[in-house]
Write a protein that holds these residues in place. Structure first.
Motif, mmCIF file in Angstrom:
data_model
loop_
_atom_site.group_PDB
_atom_site.id
_atom_site.type_symbol
_atom_site.label_atom_id
_atom_site.label_comp_id
_atom_site.label_asym_id
_atom_site.label_seq_id
_atom_site.Cartn_x
_atom_site.Cartn_y
_atom_site.Cartn_z
ATOM 1 N N GLU A 226 40.252 57.319 -20.470
ATOM 2 C CA GLU A 226 40.423 57.664 -21.940
ATOM 3 C C GLU A 226 42.009 58.258 -21.863
ATOM 4 O O GLU A 226 42.543 58.749 -20.759
ATOM 5 N N PRO A 227 42.626 58.794 -22.968
ATOM 6 C CA PRO A 227 43.859 58.971 -23.100
ATOM 7 C C PRO A 227 43.842 60.385 -22.521
ATOM 8 O O PRO A 227 44.983 60.687 -21.835
ATOM 9 N N VAL A 228 42.884 61.228 -22.682
ATOM 10 C CA VAL A 228 43.077 62.564 -21.933
ATOM 11 C C VAL A 228 42.980 62.582 -20.475
ATOM 12 O O VAL A 228 43.879 63.392 -19.820
ATOM 13 N N ASP A 229 42.359 61.388 -20.030
ATOM 14 C CA ASP A 229 42.411 61.224 -18.368
ATOM 15 C C ASP A 229 43.783 60.877 -18.101
ATOM 16 O O ASP A 229 44.421 61.235 -17.066
ATOM 17 N N ILE A 230 44.660 60.024 -18.912
ATOM 18 C CA ILE A 230 45.907 59.344 -18.428
ATOM 19 C C ILE A 230 46.714 60.636 -18.448
ATOM 20 O O ILE A 230 47.552 60.798 -17.664
ATOM 21 N N VAL A 231 46.522 61.411 -19.601
ATOM 22 C CA VAL A 231 47.624 62.544 -19.636
ATOM 23 C C VAL A 231 47.422 63.521 -18.554
ATOM 24 O O VAL A 231 48.397 63.952 -17.933
ATOM 25 N N ARG B 186 34.262 56.163 -15.510
ATOM 26 C CA ARG B 186 35.575 55.604 -16.424
ATOM 27 C C ARG B 186 36.629 54.989 -15.750
ATOM 28 O O ARG B 186 37.492 54.668 -16.197
ATOM 29 N N ASP C 240 45.063 55.142 -13.172
ATOM 30 C CA ASP C 240 43.985 55.018 -12.826
ATOM 31 C C ASP C 240 43.907 54.789 -11.379
ATOM 32 O O ASP C 240 42.980 55.475 -10.554
ATOM 33 N N ALA D 162 48.451 53.063 -17.660
ATOM 34 C CA ALA D 162 47.121 53.309 -17.652
ATOM 35 C C ALA D 162 46.526 52.995 -15.932
ATOM 36 O O ALA D 162 45.778 53.631 -15.411
#
Length: 669
Positions: free
Chosen positions: A120-125, A115, A181, A177
């Motif tokens: 994904e949004p949860v990754d960003i959080v 990814r 990342d 993001a």
């Protein structure tokens, strides 16, 4: 040692809350932290011989998950009175850091990597939470300066696209993001080279230092230093310098070494007649010299090896001649101060140096083994592990320091706890390196630096000299705000490209940045090593800093010689043997001239005035340029300084004493 101990055990050293942010944990919490630290140490040792198949980033994720929570338990928040036991907030932060660190592998490591660039949004959080936790951990261990620098870099990454595009430092802009990342799912962010170095090299050396300390090596190094110089009037000063050099192999920290040596040697320095500020400056310079000296340089040296893709032994080789010059400058200053301040000889210890060497000289074995194994091509990680095992085995030659299972547990736990501040700094440094990489800021700032020098002149040699002076000034200012490791990382990504652009070889550029990063510990007004030393001697902090600066002066000027001329590389032992020899001799003469200028004393002659000190200073500066014309002029100036000092002494000796009043006749009673 034993009945032959020449000095009393060092007294406990007390710090204020800012100087000692680590908690003194006891009870169940202390046991928990020690057990987790011990488990992390075993995991690190396992990785040396059985690396994880998933790769180094997978290992770093687990390592950070084991160490970052310990920071919140072992270090105070700085709020609420600095309590010794972790509060609810500390436990929440520790638990949260464990969760967000392990998230990439618990949820499927390969899927997480796939990814990259499309989080994904949860990754960003989770990445954003880890970013906040890393910055908070850095604040707890080092103060506010580095976190503020990190926030400025983040702001530049996010808002840089709003800058006028005609500005050299403008870029297209990064959204949140993209920033997360780069930090959370790449090899240049949290899990970049700085953390890799901390988790693979530095932690092993802190474990090694803990084993050396518990095996009695620290005590032996100090006692040997005392015994070696017992018949000299300079014994007290020489002992402090020698003990700083030897103890640096154990602590790996300039400030810690200065404090440790000062706690033991200050009583002797005081009896010898050293003023508190003078003694504190000497202790600070000796402590910082410990992390400039082989075989265990400071943490930034490992990063030098990684950035340049060379062996650690190669970096040790580069540091050999600068180390000799640094300690030559300190020892000359010590000899001068002995005569200027009327230092007295102190009572000699009962035990001789040869007797101590014969009984406890085995403590040097592990240090020799590290260098020998590196020379044989063994990796630095395995070399230090083998040396640690040897140091532990040799402890059984002294019943008082046997490495029992309890001591082994203590050493491994202490080694990991000792690396926690470095882990926090290295993880936070990932913010700087990732932002610089994504925006191209390093090349842009390097271009600004070089163009600024070219705006003054087009002469290549002058452009290089101006750039070097600006770079040295910038690194000195940077070191005032952030720790040594972070200072080197920031300096390398910004100053390094500027020097490389002007044709400076990478080793010379890297060692230039390395030395100026380390020297921040003796640079006023925030010289930490000098502050720690002044706390021991009771001297005033600012005068102590200036004295430390005097002792460390060669270390500030010799690195400039690396980069100004092609011959400067010879001082890094890079070049023909004859070239290395003559540049070393010339640099030693330069150090001598600088010592005379700063000490106001000509060895063999006596006190000097401005007529001697000015040409001596000019000689020192010219000789470090390592150009034939500059060398000839510098030698002439140095000879002139010697002749002038001799003439001054002859005039002072020949001048008649002023006549006093005639004696009054005795009145007869």
């Amino acid at each position: 040692m034993g009945d032959d101990r020449s000095l009393a055990d060092p007294p406990a050293v007390h710090y204020d809350e800012e100087e000692r942010p680590a908690r003194q944990l006891t009870g169940r919490t202390g046991l928990l932290v020690s057990v987790v630290a011990f488990a992390v140490a075993l995991f690190v040792l396992w990785q040396v011989f059985r690396p994880l198949a998933q790769g180094s980033q997978y290992y770093l994720i687990i390592f950070l998950a084991g160490t970052l929570p310990l920071v919140f338990l072992a270090y105070r928040s700085g709020f609420g009175g600095g309590r010794e036991t972790p509060g609810v907030t500390d436990w929440i932060l520790a638990g949260g850091s464990l969760v967000v660190c392990l998230y990439p592998i618990v949820g499927g490591y390969d899927d997480f990597l796939n990814r990259q660039g499309l989080l994904e949004p949860v990754d960003i959080v989770f990445g954003a939470v880890l970013l906040a936790l890393v910055i908070e951990a850095c604040r707890r261990t080092t103060g506010w300066a580095l976190p503020i620098v990190c926030l400025l870099f983040l702001a530049y990454g996010y808002y840089g696209g709003l800058l006028p595009q005609t500005w050299p430092i403008a870029h297209s802009g990064l959204d949140f993001a993209q920033i997360v990342d780069a930090l959370y799912n790449s090899g240049s962010g949290f899990y970049g080279t700085p953390l890799d170095v901390a988790a693979t090299y530095i932690v092993l050396f802190t474990i090694y230092g803990a084993v050396l300390d518990l095996s009695g090596a620290s005590r032996f190094f100090v006692d040997l230093s005392v015994a070696a110089f017992r018949r000299s009037r300079s014994a007290a000063g020489r002992t402090a310098v020698a003990a700083g050099f030897l103890l640096g192999t154990v602590s790996g920290s300039g400030t810690a070494t200065a404090v440790s040596v000062g706690a033991v040697t200050w009583p002797m320095l005081r009896r010898a007649g050293y003023p508190p500020e003078q003694a504190g400056g000497m202790l600070a310079a000796a402590g910082v010299g410990a992390i400039l000296s082989p075989p265990t340089l400071g943490a930034a040296a490992f990063i030098v090896a990684e950035y340049l893709n060379v062996s650690y032994l190669t970096v040790l080789g580069w540091a050999m001649i600068p180390t000799v010059l640094y300690y030559l400058g300190i020892l000359l200053a010590v000899e001068i101060d002995v005569r200027r301040h009327g230092v007295r000889a102190v009572e000699a210890p009962a035990t001789g140096a040869w007797r101590l060497l014969g009984r406890f000289g085995y403590h040097f074995s592990s240090l020799i083994v590290i260098v020998a194994l590196l020379a044989l091509g063994v990796s630095a990680t395995r070399s230090v592990v083998y040396a640690t095992i040897l140091a532990g085995a040799l402890s059984f030659l002294d019943r008082r320091h046997w490495m029992t299972p309890r001591r082994i547990f203590t050493a491994l736990s202490a080694g990991v706890r000792g690396v926690l501040p470095v882990v926090a700094v290295c993880a936070a440094a990932g913010v700087i390196t990732a932002t610089t990489t994504k925006t191209g800021l390093g090349a842009q700032l390097a271009s600004l630096l070089v163009n600024g020098a070219r705006a003054i002149t087009d002469e290549p040699a002058v452009v290089l000299a101006l750039t070097v002076v600006l770079a040295a000034f910038a690194l000195a200012l940077l070191g005032l705000a952030v720790p040594v490791t972070a200072s080197f990382i920031i300096g390398w990504v910004i100053i390094g490209p500027a020097l490389l652009t002007l044709g400076v070889p990478a080793p010379a550029a890297a060692m230039f940045v390395f030395y100026y990063s380390v020297l921040s510990e003796v640079t006023p007004p925030t010289a930490l090593a000098a502050v720690g030393a002044s706390a021991i001697t009771g001297g005033r902090a600012i005068p102590t800093m200036w004295q430390a600066l005097k002792y460390a002066l060669p270390a500030f000027l010799v690195p400039i010689a690396f980069v100004l001329t092609d011959e400067g590389e010879f001082l890094l032992a890079r070049g023909p043997l004859l070239g290395i020899l003559w540049t070393t001799v010339v640099a030693a003469l330069a150090v001598f001239g600088l010592a005379v200028a700063t000490g106001a004393w000509m060895p063999g002659v006596g006190a000097t005035g401005p007529a001697t000190r000015v040409p001596a200073a000019v000689a020192g500066l010219l000789l470090l340029y390592l150009d034939p014309v500059a060398i000839a002029t510098g030698v002439t100036a140095l000879l002139a300084a010697v002749l002038v000092s001799m003439l001054e002494k002859r005039r002072a000796t020949a001048a008649p004493l002023p006549e006093g009043p005639a004696p009054r006749a005795r009145t007869p009673q």
